[in-house]
Design a protein around this motif. Structure first.
Motif, PDB file in Angstrom:
ATOM      1  N   ALA A   1     -78.039 -52.582 -23.596  1.00 41.16           N
ATOM      2  CA  ALA A   1     -79.094 -51.577 -23.721  1.00 41.16           C
ATOM      3  C   ALA A   1     -79.304 -50.868 -22.390  1.00 41.16           C
ATOM      4  CB  ALA A   1     -80.388 -52.216 -24.210  1.00 41.16           C
ATOM      5  N   ALA A   2     -79.395 -51.641 -21.308  1.00 40.09           N
ATOM      6  CA  ALA A   2     -79.562 -51.041 -19.976  1.00 40.09           C
ATOM      7  C   ALA A   2     -78.338 -50.221 -19.605  1.00 40.09           C
ATOM      8  CB  ALA A   2     -79.807 -52.128 -18.933  1.00 40.09           C
ATOM      9  N   LEU A   3     -77.164 -50.725 -19.937  1.00 44.01           N
ATOM     10  CA  LEU A   3     -75.928 -49.996 -19.660  1.00 44.01           C
ATOM     11  C   LEU A   3     -75.919 -48.660 -20.385  1.00 44.01           C
ATOM     12  CD1 LEU A   3     -73.370 -50.439 -18.023  1.00 44.01           C
ATOM     13  CD2 LEU A   3     -72.332 -51.454 -20.051  1.00 44.01           C
ATOM     14  N   GLY A   4     -76.336 -48.671 -21.628  1.00 46.21           N
ATOM     15  CA  GLY A   4     -76.398 -47.440 -22.410  1.00 46.21           C
ATOM     16  C   GLY A   4     -77.342 -46.417 -21.809  1.00 46.21           C
ATOM     17  N   GLU A   5     -78.416 -46.885 -21.202  1.00 44.70           N
ATOM     18  CA  GLU A   5     -79.370 -45.980 -20.552  1.00 44.70           C
ATOM     19  C   GLU A   5     -78.798 -45.367 -19.284  1.00 44.70           C
ATOM     20  OE1 GLU A   5     -82.497 -44.921 -21.459  1.00 44.70           O
ATOM     21  OE2 GLU A   5     -81.956 -45.831 -23.383  1.00 44.70           O
ATOM     22  N   LEU A   6     -77.874 -46.068 -18.632  1.00 49.82           N
ATOM     23  CA  LEU A   6     -77.334 -45.616 -17.351  1.00 49.82           C
ATOM     24  C   LEU A   6     -76.119 -44.710 -17.486  1.00 49.82           C
ATOM     25  CD1 LEU A   6     -77.679 -48.985 -15.464  1.00 49.82           C
ATOM     26  CD2 LEU A   6     -78.960 -46.890 -14.989  1.00 49.82           C
ATOM     27  N   LEU A   7     -75.349 -44.893 -18.567  1.00 51.32           N
ATOM     28  CA  LEU A   7     -74.147 -44.080 -18.752  1.00 51.32           C
ATOM     29  C   LEU A   7     -74.509 -42.764 -19.431  1.00 51.32           C
ATOM     30  CD1 LEU A   7     -71.560 -46.736 -20.021  1.00 51.32           C
ATOM     31  CD2 LEU A   7     -71.982 -45.977 -17.667  1.00 51.32           C
ATOM     32  N   ASP A   8     -74.120 -41.663 -18.820  1.00 52.54           N
ATOM     33  CA  ASP A   8     -74.341 -40.354 -19.420  1.00 52.54           C
ATOM     34  C   ASP A   8     -73.587 -40.279 -20.749  1.00 52.54           C
ATOM     35  OD1 ASP A   8     -75.377 -37.504 -18.697  1.00 52.54           O
ATOM     36  OD2 ASP A   8     -73.358 -37.203 -19.505  1.00 52.54           O
TER      37      ASP A   8
ATOM     38  N   PHE B   1     -67.865 -47.710 -24.286  1.00 52.65           N
ATOM     39  CA  PHE B   1     -68.319 -48.963 -24.897  1.00 52.65           C
ATOM     40  C   PHE B   1     -67.209 -49.606 -25.724  1.00 52.65           C
ATOM     41  CE2 PHE B   1     -73.164 -48.114 -24.830  1.00 52.65           C
ATOM     42  CZ  PHE B   1     -73.292 -48.842 -23.661  1.00 52.65           C
ATOM     43  N   GLN B   2     -66.446 -48.799 -26.430  1.00 60.09           N
ATOM     44  CA  GLN B   2     -65.341 -49.334 -27.224  1.00 60.09           C
ATOM     45  C   GLN B   2     -64.312 -50.000 -26.312  1.00 60.09           C
ATOM     46  OE1 GLN B   2     -63.394 -46.481 -29.740  1.00 60.09           O
ATOM     47  NE2 GLN B   2     -62.100 -48.007 -30.696  1.00 60.09           N
ATOM     48  N   MET B   3     -63.966 -49.336 -25.193  1.00 61.70           N
ATOM     49  CA  MET B   3     -63.008 -49.897 -24.253  1.00 61.70           C
ATOM     50  C   MET B   3     -63.530 -51.209 -23.660  1.00 61.70           C
ATOM     51  SD  MET B   3     -61.810 -48.531 -20.519  1.00 61.70           S
ATOM     52  CE  MET B   3     -63.492 -48.762 -19.988  1.00 61.70           C
ATOM     53  N   LEU B   4     -64.788 -51.219 -23.212  1.00 55.83           N
ATOM     54  CA  LEU B   4     -65.350 -52.429 -22.617  1.00 55.83           C
ATOM     55  C   LEU B   4     -65.394 -53.579 -23.624  1.00 55.83           C
ATOM     56  CD1 LEU B   4     -68.251 -50.870 -20.505  1.00 55.83           C
ATOM     57  CD2 LEU B   4     -66.036 -51.704 -19.674  1.00 55.83           C
TER      58      LEU B   4
ATOM     59  N   ILE C   1     -73.101 -40.005  -9.801  1.00 50.99           N
ATOM     60  CA  ILE C   1     -74.426 -40.183 -10.398  1.00 50.99           C
ATOM     61  C   ILE C   1     -75.200 -38.880 -10.269  1.00 50.99           C
ATOM     62  CG2 ILE C   1     -76.592 -41.470 -10.282  1.00 50.99           C
ATOM     63  CD1 ILE C   1     -74.910 -43.822  -9.147  1.00 50.99           C
ATOM     64  N   GLU C   2     -75.666 -38.389 -11.400  1.00 47.73           N
ATOM     65  CA  GLU C   2     -76.459 -37.157 -11.446  1.00 47.73           C
ATOM     66  C   GLU C   2     -77.709 -37.413 -12.269  1.00 47.73           C
ATOM     67  OE1 GLU C   2     -73.804 -34.195 -13.011  1.00 47.73           O
ATOM     68  OE2 GLU C   2     -72.433 -34.350 -11.312  1.00 47.73           O
ATOM     69  N   ASN C   3     -78.858 -37.137 -11.693  1.00 48.87           N
ATOM     70  CA  ASN C   3     -80.141 -37.319 -12.378  1.00 48.87           C
ATOM     71  C   ASN C   3     -80.309 -38.721 -12.942  1.00 48.87           C
ATOM     72  OD1 ASN C   3     -80.881 -34.564 -11.908  1.00 48.87           O
ATOM     73  ND2 ASN C   3     -79.522 -34.003 -13.599  1.00 48.87           N
ATOM     74  N   GLY C   4     -79.877 -39.724 -12.170  1.00 50.71           N
ATOM     75  CA  GLY C   4     -80.053 -41.106 -12.571  1.00 50.71           C
ATOM     76  C   GLY C   4     -79.072 -41.617 -13.614  1.00 50.71           C
ATOM     77  N   LYS C   5     -78.079 -40.808 -13.964  1.00 48.45           N
ATOM     78  CA  LYS C   5     -77.076 -41.207 -14.965  1.00 48.45           C
ATOM     79  C   LYS C   5     -75.686 -41.207 -14.328  1.00 48.45           C
ATOM     80  CE  LYS C   5     -79.654 -40.971 -18.823  1.00 48.45           C
ATOM     81  NZ  LYS C   5     -79.806 -41.992 -19.816  1.00 48.45           N
TER      82      LYS C   5
END
Length: 130
Positions: free
Chosen positions: A22-29, A53-56, A107-111
């Motif tokens: 969930a946190a990862l999803g928030e961080l990845l643009d 996400f599919q690759m990971l 990283i742009e705008n926190g993403k």
């Protein structure tokens, strides 16, 4: 902005290390571009959060859940780029890898909008991932 980008990178690595998707999803643009090194089944450009996400997920499946970033040594920032020196490992049956690497995050705008990964021993990593 440099310290904010370092903090975003630190939060990203913590999410990866703890499996906090969930946190990862928030961080990845949503439109992230991920540059996976080498000549193996995961190598190349992965476009978009879903593809990453599919690759990971496939990496975790291939490594029987053992792939991990063991240590984050140093985080350094220059504008919108953050470099991390890391150590990662994995085991799959009787095949293993353990090596240092460098991750570069834009990283742009926190993403995280773009990611480049570098491995200490690309041949060993390719043999591990197949």
């Amino acid at each position: 902005m440099t310290s904010a980008n370092i903090e975003t990178a630190r939060t990203y690595f913590q999410a990866v290390r703890t499996g906090d998707m969930a946190a990862l999803g928030e961080l990845l643009d949503e439109a992230i571009v991920w540059h996976q090194p080498g000549a193996n089944q995961f190598s190349g450009e992965h476009m978009g959060r879903g593809a990453v996400f599919q690759m990971l997920g496939s990496m975790m499946e291939t490594s029987q859940g053992t792939f991990a970033i063991d240590a984050i040594h140093t985080l350094m920032a220059n504008g919108d780029l953050v470099t991390a020196t890391i150590h990662f490992s994995g085991r799959r049956g009787d095949v293993s890898m353990s090596m240092s690497g460098v991750d570069v995050l834009r990283i742009e705008n926190g993403k995280i909008t773009e990611m480049w990964l570098f491995s200490e021993d690309p041949a060993t990593e390719d043999a591990f991932w197949g």
